[in-house]
Design a protein around this motif. Structure first.
Motif, PDB file in Angstrom:
ATOM      1  N   ILE A 246       0.840  -1.208   0.000  1.00 52.70           N
ATOM      2  CA  ILE A 246       0.000   0.000   0.000  1.00 52.70           C
ATOM      3  C   ILE A 246       0.870   1.251   0.000  1.00 52.70           C
ATOM      4  O   ILE A 246       0.627   2.183  -0.773  1.00 52.70           O
ATOM      5  N   MET A 247       1.899   1.280   0.870  1.00 50.10           N
ATOM      6  CA  MET A 247       2.761   2.464   0.930  1.00 50.10           C
ATOM      7  C   MET A 247       3.506   2.686  -0.384  1.00 50.10           C
ATOM      8  O   MET A 247       3.660   3.830  -0.815  1.00 50.10           O
ATOM      9  N   LYS A 248       3.968   1.612  -1.016  1.00 50.47           N
ATOM     10  CA  LYS A 248       4.640   1.752  -2.312  1.00 50.47           C
ATOM     11  C   LYS A 248       3.670   2.274  -3.369  1.00 50.47           C
ATOM     12  O   LYS A 248       4.013   3.148  -4.151  1.00 50.47           O
ATOM     13  N   ARG A 249       2.477   1.711  -3.380  1.00 48.01           N
ATOM     14  CA  ARG A 249       1.468   2.076  -4.385  1.00 48.01           C
ATOM     15  C   ARG A 249       1.120   3.558  -4.338  1.00 48.01           C
ATOM     16  O   ARG A 249       0.970   4.213  -5.349  1.00 48.01           O
ATOM     17  N   PHE A 250       0.983   4.099  -3.120  1.00 43.99           N
ATOM     18  CA  PHE A 250       0.562   5.488  -2.958  1.00 43.99           C
ATOM     19  C   PHE A 250       1.722   6.445  -2.680  1.00 43.99           C
ATOM     20  O   PHE A 250       1.495   7.634  -2.447  1.00 43.99           O
ATOM     21  N   GLY A 251       2.939   5.947  -2.684  1.00 46.72           N
ATOM     22  CA  GLY A 251       4.102   6.807  -2.472  1.00 46.72           C
ATOM     23  C   GLY A 251       4.226   7.316  -1.041  1.00 46.72           C
ATOM     24  O   GLY A 251       4.726   8.413  -0.812  1.00 46.72           O
ATOM     25  N   TRP A 252       3.782   6.537  -0.090  1.00 46.83           N
ATOM     26  CA  TRP A 252       3.804   6.943   1.319  1.00 46.83           C
ATOM     27  C   TRP A 252       4.998   6.390   2.074  1.00 46.83           C
ATOM     28  O   TRP A 252       5.089   6.543   3.292  1.00 46.83           O
ATOM     29  N   GLU A 253       5.921   5.745   1.384  1.00 49.17           N
ATOM     30  CA  GLU A 253       7.033   5.100   2.076  1.00 49.17           C
ATOM     31  C   GLU A 253       7.968   6.117   2.710  1.00 49.17           C
ATOM     32  O   GLU A 253       8.365   7.091   2.088  1.00 49.17           O
TER      33      GLU A 253
END
Length: 143
Positions: free
Chosen positions: A70-77
Motif C-alpha cells: 500500500i505504501m509503495k502504491r501510494f508513495g507513502w514510504e
C-alpha cells in the motif's frame, strides 16, 4: 529483498525478546539455590526468544507485507511510516490474539506489558525493514 526481510524480522524478534531474557537472567542469578532451579529457568529461555520470533514473522506477513504494498502504491514510504506502522501493529497484535483466544475484551488491557514489548519490536522491525531495503536498492546495479 529476502535478506532485508530476514534482517528486519531478526532485529524485531531480538528487540521483543530482550526485556524478557534480561528479566529471566536476573531471576536466575537472584534465585541461585541450586542447579535444578537454573536448569528449569534455562528451559524457559528458548520460549522467551521463540514467541517474539513467531509473532514478528506472523505480524510482518499479515500486516507488514500488505502495508509495504500500500505504501509503495501510494508513495507513502518513509522510515517513519514503517516505524509507526510497526509500532501500531506490534502493540495491537499480541493483545488482539489474547482477546480472540480468551474471548474477552478485558484481557487486552491486562496484556499491556506484552503490547509495549510488541510496540518496541514493531518499531525496530519497521525501521530495520526500511533501512535494509534502502541499502539493498542502493547496492543493486541500475539498468
Amino acid at each position: 529483498m529476502f535478506r532485508a526481510y530476514f534482517k528486519a524480522v531478526m532485529a524485531g524478534a531480538i528487540a521483543g525478546a530482550a526485556v524478557p531474557v534480561i528479566m529471566l537472567a536476573a531471576a536466575m542469578v537472584g534465585s541461585f539455590s541450586g542447579w535444578n532451579d537454573i536448569a528449569s529457568m534455562a528451559g524457559i529461555a528458548p520460549l522467551a526468544i521463540f514467541v517474539p520470533f513467531v509473532l514478528v514473522i506472523a505480524s510482518s506477513l499479515v500486516v507488514g507485507v500488505p502495508a509495504t504494498l500500500i505504501m509503495k502504491r501510494f508513495g507513502w514510504e518513509s522510515e517513519d511510516a514503517y516505524a509507526y506502522t510497526g509500532a501500531i501493529a506490534g502493540f495491537l497484535v499480541p493483545g488482539s490474539i489474547l482477546v480472540i483466544v480468551e474471548r474477552s475484551i478485558d484481557i487486552f488491557w491486562n496484556a499491556l506489558p506484552v503490547g509495549i514489548l510488541g510496540l518496541l519490536s514493531g518499531v525496530v522491525t519497521g525501521r530495520t525493514w526500511w533501512r535494509a531495503c534502502r541499502s539493498a536498492s542502493i547496492a543493486a546495479p541500475m539498468g
